[in-house]
Structures are given as C-alpha cells and as structure tokens.
Motif scaffolding. Structure first.
Motif, PDB file in Angstrom:
ATOM      1  N   TYR A 194      44.996  54.441  67.831  1.00  0.00           N
ATOM      2  CA  TYR A 194      43.525  55.215  67.004  1.00  0.00           C
ATOM      3  C   TYR A 194      43.133  54.982  65.010  1.00  0.00           C
ATOM      4  CZ  TYR A 194      39.208  56.858  65.366  1.00  0.00           C
ATOM      5  OH  TYR A 194      37.994  57.843  65.303  1.00  0.00           O
ATOM      6  N   LYS A 195      42.541  54.286  65.126  1.00  0.00           N
ATOM      7  CA  LYS A 195      43.283  54.291  63.213  1.00  0.00           C
ATOM      8  C   LYS A 195      44.338  54.027  62.933  1.00  0.00           C
ATOM      9  CE  LYS A 195      38.663  56.254  62.332  1.00  0.00           C
ATOM     10  NZ  LYS A 195      38.275  55.134  61.564  1.00  0.00           N
ATOM     11  N   ASN A 196      45.118  54.689  62.250  1.00  0.00           N
ATOM     12  CA  ASN A 196      46.438  54.966  61.542  1.00  0.00           C
ATOM     13  C   ASN A 196      46.907  56.094  62.461  1.00  0.00           C
ATOM     14  OD1 ASN A 196      46.729  52.519  60.196  1.00  0.00           O
ATOM     15  ND2 ASN A 196      45.247  53.713  58.542  1.00  0.00           N
ATOM     16  N   VAL A 197      46.308  56.634  63.665  1.00  0.00           N
ATOM     17  CA  VAL A 197      47.524  57.372  64.424  1.00  0.00           C
ATOM     18  C   VAL A 197      47.935  56.736  65.650  1.00  0.00           C
ATOM     19  CG1 VAL A 197      46.853  59.285  66.163  1.00  0.00           C
ATOM     20  CG2 VAL A 197      45.547  59.001  63.870  1.00  0.00           C
ATOM     21  N   TYR A 198      49.478  56.792  65.873  1.00  0.00           N
ATOM     22  CA  TYR A 198      50.250  56.371  66.755  1.00  0.00           C
ATOM     23  C   TYR A 198      50.972  57.728  67.416  1.00  0.00           C
ATOM     24  CZ  TYR A 198      49.875  51.747  64.215  1.00  0.00           C
ATOM     25  OH  TYR A 198      50.420  50.928  64.200  1.00  0.00           O
ATOM     26  N   GLY A 199      50.329  57.981  69.384  1.00  0.00           N
ATOM     27  CA  GLY A 199      50.748  58.763  70.327  1.00  0.00           C
ATOM     28  C   GLY A 199      51.527  58.116  71.012  1.00  0.00           C
ATOM     29  N   SER A 200      52.540  58.964  71.360  1.00  0.00           N
ATOM     30  CA  SER A 200      53.292  58.294  73.040  1.00  0.00           C
ATOM     31  C   SER A 200      53.902  59.532  73.375  1.00  0.00           C
ATOM     32  CB  SER A 200      54.874  57.851  71.942  1.00  0.00           C
ATOM     33  OG  SER A 200      55.434  57.033  72.678  1.00  0.00           O
ATOM     34  N   TYR A 201      54.404  58.842  74.526  1.00  0.00           N
ATOM     35  CA  TYR A 201      55.862  60.763  75.115  1.00  0.00           C
ATOM     36  C   TYR A 201      56.821  59.703  75.387  1.00  0.00           C
ATOM     37  CZ  TYR A 201      51.502  62.140  77.513  1.00  0.00           C
ATOM     38  OH  TYR A 201      50.417  63.331  78.344  1.00  0.00           O
ATOM     39  N   PHE A 202      57.021  59.123  74.192  1.00  0.00           N
ATOM     40  CA  PHE A 202      59.067  58.893  73.944  1.00  0.00           C
ATOM     41  C   PHE A 202      59.015  59.858  73.348  1.00  0.00           C
ATOM     42  CE2 PHE A 202      58.772  53.874  74.387  1.00  0.00           C
ATOM     43  CZ  PHE A 202      58.226  54.022  74.513  1.00  0.00           C
ATOM     44  N   HIS A 203      60.554  60.573  73.428  1.00  0.00           N
ATOM     45  CA  HIS A 203      61.213  61.767  73.561  1.00  0.00           C
ATOM     46  C   HIS A 203      62.298  60.740  72.687  1.00  0.00           C
ATOM     47  CE1 HIS A 203      58.626  64.890  73.735  1.00  0.00           C
ATOM     48  NE2 HIS A 203      58.920  64.499  75.519  1.00  0.00           N
ATOM     49  N   GLY A 204      62.936  61.508  72.113  1.00  0.00           N
ATOM     50  CA  GLY A 204      64.561  60.481  71.234  1.00  0.00           C
ATOM     51  C   GLY A 204      65.096  60.376  70.699  1.00  0.00           C
ATOM     52  N   PRO A 205      64.337  60.783  69.658  1.00  0.00           N
ATOM     53  CA  PRO A 205      63.024  60.362  68.819  1.00  0.00           C
ATOM     54  C   PRO A 205      62.656  58.894  69.152  1.00  0.00           C
ATOM     55  CG  PRO A 205      64.167  61.451  67.145  1.00  0.00           C
ATOM     56  CD  PRO A 205      64.507  60.791  67.988  1.00  0.00           C
TER      57      PRO A 205
END
Length: 243
Positions: A194-205
């Motif tokens: 959304y706009k320049n927000v990046y969300g994720s469930y990826f850990h590890g990172p």
C-alpha cells in the motif's frame, strides 16, 4: 563522512523482534554502505514519539501475542504520525505482528480481539470457513515462495503465524503464493503493498534472503529523500547477497 544519510526507525524493536527482524536493518545497512550511504538507527518504543518527518525508512517487526497487545495500546498515541508517514509515501516494512497491527483488528489465539490502528484496510482473524463450517485456524508454518505480480521477482522465506489476514481497499498482495500458505491459506495472497508500505509474514528475515527486495526499498527511500540521482543503477551494480 557520507554526503547521503538515511534515518531508520525500528518500531518497538525491543518488543517486536521475536524472529530476528532486526536482520532487515542489517541487510538494508549493508547495501546502503555499498553505495556510500550512511544509515542512522533509531529505536522507537513505548512512550517514544514517532516523528513522521524525521525518518526515511521504518521497520515494524513481529512478536508474541502478549507483546503485541502491549504495543497495540501504545500505538494509539502514535497513530496520527504513523498515518501521516504512510500517506506521504514513507517507506515501511511491516512483518507479521507489525503488519497485522497496521490494520483494523487481530483475533488472538485465545479468542480475544486486539484493535489495530486502521491506517490500512486489512484485518486478521483466527477463524476460517471450510465447507460452510467456521473452524478455528491452525498455524500456517513452513517454507514459502511467492511471485511479485508487478516486478515478477520471486521471494523465498519462512512463515509461522496463526492469524489469517485478508486485504482490503487499495491494498494489493506483495506476491502470489507459488508454494506455502500466505496471508490466510485460502486466496493465494502473501503480504501487502500500500503506497510505500510492504507487509509480509516472511521471517528469517525477508531482506536477508531476498536482497532484491532490500535493494528495491532502499532505492525507494533514497529517491524520496534525494531525487534526481540514479540510485537504481548504482544498486544494480552491487551483487545481491544471501546472509
């Protein structure tokens, strides 16, 4: 001394760092230094002010339900500044609990409900529907691969979450699931943009295994603060590492 400096905010990094999300800063900083850009790390935690104009990149990591509920209470005092930052195209990486808290609400494993700050339109539930029967969700865990529909890049990671997130208005997925579960195990979406927000469930990172994404968001940050410079070409010349 570097001519170019990026100010990096780590939201609740002392509480929301269960899966080593600080490693995203390490990768971000690594690529920045490769092109002569200095980073300044700032921990923004309980009772601290988040100044929307002071930061060039923000990281909001994941945590356990207990820490997440504490952070949710404190976020109420930062909501206006975080919203201003996001709506003014501030780059932000939100992982797991951080991703969830930017939305409307989260249903926890014990059935309780924690309000998010509603600066984005997704929500997270602990239930799912199978053959018209509502069932309590099981954890979505394991290796995952997704494909970004805009860039066609593939991202690899590990997911471990019980919440099932459903995207809302003006939100699109970070990628389509090739293998794994993704946001909810149902609609093949993973993460959010959304706009320049990046969300994720990826850990590890996520930045340490996907340097292409780290470099992409570094370019976004630099172009926002220092326009008119070909940052993309400079980073293209830097080899992508796997940490």
């Amino acid at each position: 001394m570097s001519t170019y400096t990026l100010s990096f905010a780590h939201l609740y990094g002392d509480l929301m760092n269960t899966y080593g999300d600080y490693g995203n800063f390490i990768a971000f900083n690594y690529y920045a230094k490769k092109i002569g850009v200095q980073t300044e790390y700032h921990l923004v935690s309980l009772d601290d002010k988040f100044d929307a104009e002071a930061f060039d990149f923000a990281l909001f990591g994941g945590g356990q339900d207990y820490e997440e509920s504490i952070v949710a209470e404190d976020l109420k005092y930062k909501v206006d500044d975080i919203k201003d930052y996001i709506e003014n195209n501030g780059p932000l990486l939100a992982i797991c609990g951080g991703f969830q808290l930017l939305g409307h609400y989260i249903e926890m494993a014990d059935g309780s409900k924690v309000d998010g700050i509603s600066v984005m339109d997704h929500y997270t539930t602990n239930m799912y529907q199978d053959n018209l029967t509502v069932l309590k969700g099981q954890r979505l865990t394991g290796n995952i691969v997704i494909k970004n529909n805009d860039t066609h890049e593939e991202y690899h990671g590990f997911e471990n979450h019980q919440g099932r997130t459903f995207l809302g208005k003006d939100e699109r997925a970070l990628g389509t699931v090739i293998s794994g579960n993704g946001n909810n195990g149902m609609d093949k979406t993973e993460g959010v943009i959304y706009k320049n927000v990046y969300g994720s469930y990826f850990h590890g990172p996520i930045f340490t295994r996907n340097g292409n994404l780290a470099k992409r968001l570094l370019v976004t940050s630099l172009e926002r603060k220092y326009p008119g410079i070909d940052w993309h070409s400079q980073l293209e010349a830097i080899e992508t590492e796997s940490f």
